[in-house]
Structures are given as C-alpha cells and as structure tokens.
Design an enzyme around this catalytic site. Structure first.
Site, PDB file in Angstrom:
ATOM      1  N   SER A 158      48.138  56.664  76.610  1.00 48.99           N
ATOM      2  CA  SER A 158      48.047  55.152  77.032  1.00 48.99           C
ATOM      3  C   SER A 158      47.799  54.281  75.693  1.00 48.99           C
ATOM      4  O   SER A 158      46.973  54.595  75.104  1.00 48.99           O
ATOM      5  CB  SER A 158      47.272  54.822  78.420  1.00 48.99           C
ATOM      6  OG  SER A 158      47.316  53.758  78.798  1.00 48.99           O
ATOM      7  N   ASP A 159      48.214  53.209  75.937  1.00 43.74           N
ATOM      8  CA  ASP A 159      47.769  52.112  74.771  1.00 43.74           C
ATOM      9  C   ASP A 159      47.870  50.592  75.237  1.00 43.74           C
ATOM     10  O   ASP A 159      48.521  50.442  76.207  1.00 43.74           O
ATOM     11  CB  ASP A 159      48.661  52.241  73.635  1.00 43.74           C
ATOM     12  CG  ASP A 159      47.889  51.522  72.352  1.00 43.74           C
ATOM     13  OD1 ASP A 159      47.058  52.050  71.698  1.00 43.74           O
ATOM     14  OD2 ASP A 159      48.356  50.253  71.866  1.00 43.74           O
ATOM     15  N   GLN A 160      47.031  49.984  74.935  1.00 43.24           N
ATOM     16  CA  GLN A 160      46.988  48.671  75.276  1.00 43.24           C
ATOM     17  C   GLN A 160      46.844  47.313  74.099  1.00 43.24           C
ATOM     18  O   GLN A 160      46.345  47.573  73.043  1.00 43.24           O
ATOM     19  CB  GLN A 160      45.555  48.240  76.067  1.00 43.24           C
ATOM     20  CG  GLN A 160      45.589  46.833  76.673  1.00 43.24           C
ATOM     21  CD  GLN A 160      44.179  46.786  77.595  1.00 43.24           C
ATOM     22  OE1 GLN A 160      43.226  46.256  76.925  1.00 43.24           O
ATOM     23  NE2 GLN A 160      44.450  46.816  78.920  1.00 43.24           N
TER      24      GLN A 160
ATOM     25  N   GLY B  71      50.746  50.108  78.001  1.00 47.77           N
ATOM     26  CA  GLY B  71      51.852  51.261  77.788  1.00 47.77           C
ATOM     27  C   GLY B  71      51.340  52.497  78.399  1.00 47.77           C
ATOM     28  O   GLY B  71      50.151  52.878  78.052  1.00 47.77           O
TER      29      GLY B  71
END
Length: 199
Positions: free
Chosen positions: A75-77, A112
C-alpha cells in the site's frame, strides 16, 4: 471473541509502517510485516493516482522472491493539493509549511493497494480517494499540532488517527482507514478473491 476461519495462505504486509500494521490487526488475520526496499520517487509526468498504485505494487512485488508462498499486501499513499504533491515532510519546518498550505483548502489523499500472490503471480489492485477539507488554521495552531503529533512520516503532515482529526472540517471518502494508510474495505474484498475471509 470468535475464532476467525483458518487462513489457507500466509499473509505478508509489505510495510514498515506501524500505522498499517495496526490497521491490518483490526481484521484479526495472522500476518508478518517486512519493510521493502524500493525507490519511491515519482517518474517524470507520473500522475498521483498512478504513482500510488505503482508504488503499492512495487512494494508487494519486491518481497515476492523472498516469500514465494505468501499473499503480499502493498500500500502507498500520495497527498495532493491542487497540482502539487505533498510528500512526507521529514522535518518540523516542512510539516508546518505543508499545513499552512492546506489551511482552508482541500487535500486529496490517494491510497493505492496491491495484493500479490507470489505463487501464481496474480495481483489485484485498488485505489481509494479521500478528500479532506481542512479548517482555517493559524501558525500557532499548526505549530502546536506538529509539536504534539510529530507527523513527519505522514503524507501531507497529517495523522487522522491522532490529533490531526481536529484540523479538519470534514472528509469525503468511502473508507476512513485509507486515510491512515490501508483501505480495509477494498482489502477485505480482494482477500476474498484469494480465498481469505475475515468471517
């Protein structure tokens, strides 16, 4: 507390983030967490939503060779204000500067998500979009917040799970967990496709 159903596959969270670990624990699933080593720089001309999804997938894929039997969650922000990305500030001064820009404005947080099956090579992805409307804040309020919450490792210098919630008027989005860094609603749906159910 009821016993969760047996997990057919081992889970790996591709993250060194304590925030994401706490979120994943909410689901009651057994997992291991390992921080991947990837380059998180944006590519020239890369859109913010593409960046969030690409980094989520790269985090998951980076650990697949070392964990060939696992389902790997990445996950990435990315935080966006107007046409500008707000990265992790890293310092007190940069955090204050980001929040001064956010004051009275709307910041969009794009999170994401990628779940990669290291056995089959199949990945499923998702993207959560949350619009956060910040209150009008003066420098003293921002200085006090940054000193108290130390949001130096958070995109947009904002911890919704901490005192940061007092900085906003409202947010528009489907999953408040995504603001912290892991969209659990989408994650549970994707895990079902791989045969892992929370209930």
């Amino acid at each position: 507390m009821p016993t969760p159903p047996p997990q057919p596959r081992p889970l790996l969270l591709a993250s060194g983030s304590s925030y994401r670990r706490e979120l994943l624990r909410k689901l009651g699933l057994h997992f291991t967490a390992v921080a991947p080593d990837i380059d998180e720089a944006a590519r020239p001309g890369e859109a913010a939503d593409d960046l969030a999804l690409r980094l989520a997938c790269e985090k998951a894929l980076a650990l697949a060779p070392a964990y060939p039997d696992h389902l790997i969650i990445g996950s990435d922000q990315v935080a966006v204000l107007g046409d500008s990305r707000l990265g992790k500030p890293g310092t007190h001064e940069k955090a204050v500067a980001q929040l001064l820009r956010a004051s009275g404005n709307t910041v969009t947080f794009l999170t994401g998500l990628c779940v990669h099956d290291a056995v089959s090579g199949v990945s499923h992805t998702g993207l959560d979009r949350c619009h956060v409307h910040f209150r009008r804040l003066d420098r003293d309020q921002i200085e006090r917040y940054v000193t108290a919450d130390e949001p130096y490792d958070c995109a947009g210098a904002f911890k919704s799970e901490g005192l940061g919630i007092a900085l906003i008027e409202r947010f528009e989005g489907e999953d408040p967990n995504a603001l912290v860094g892991l969209p659990l609603i989408q994650l549970t749906e994707i895990l079902k496709r791989f045969g892992i159910a929370v209930f």
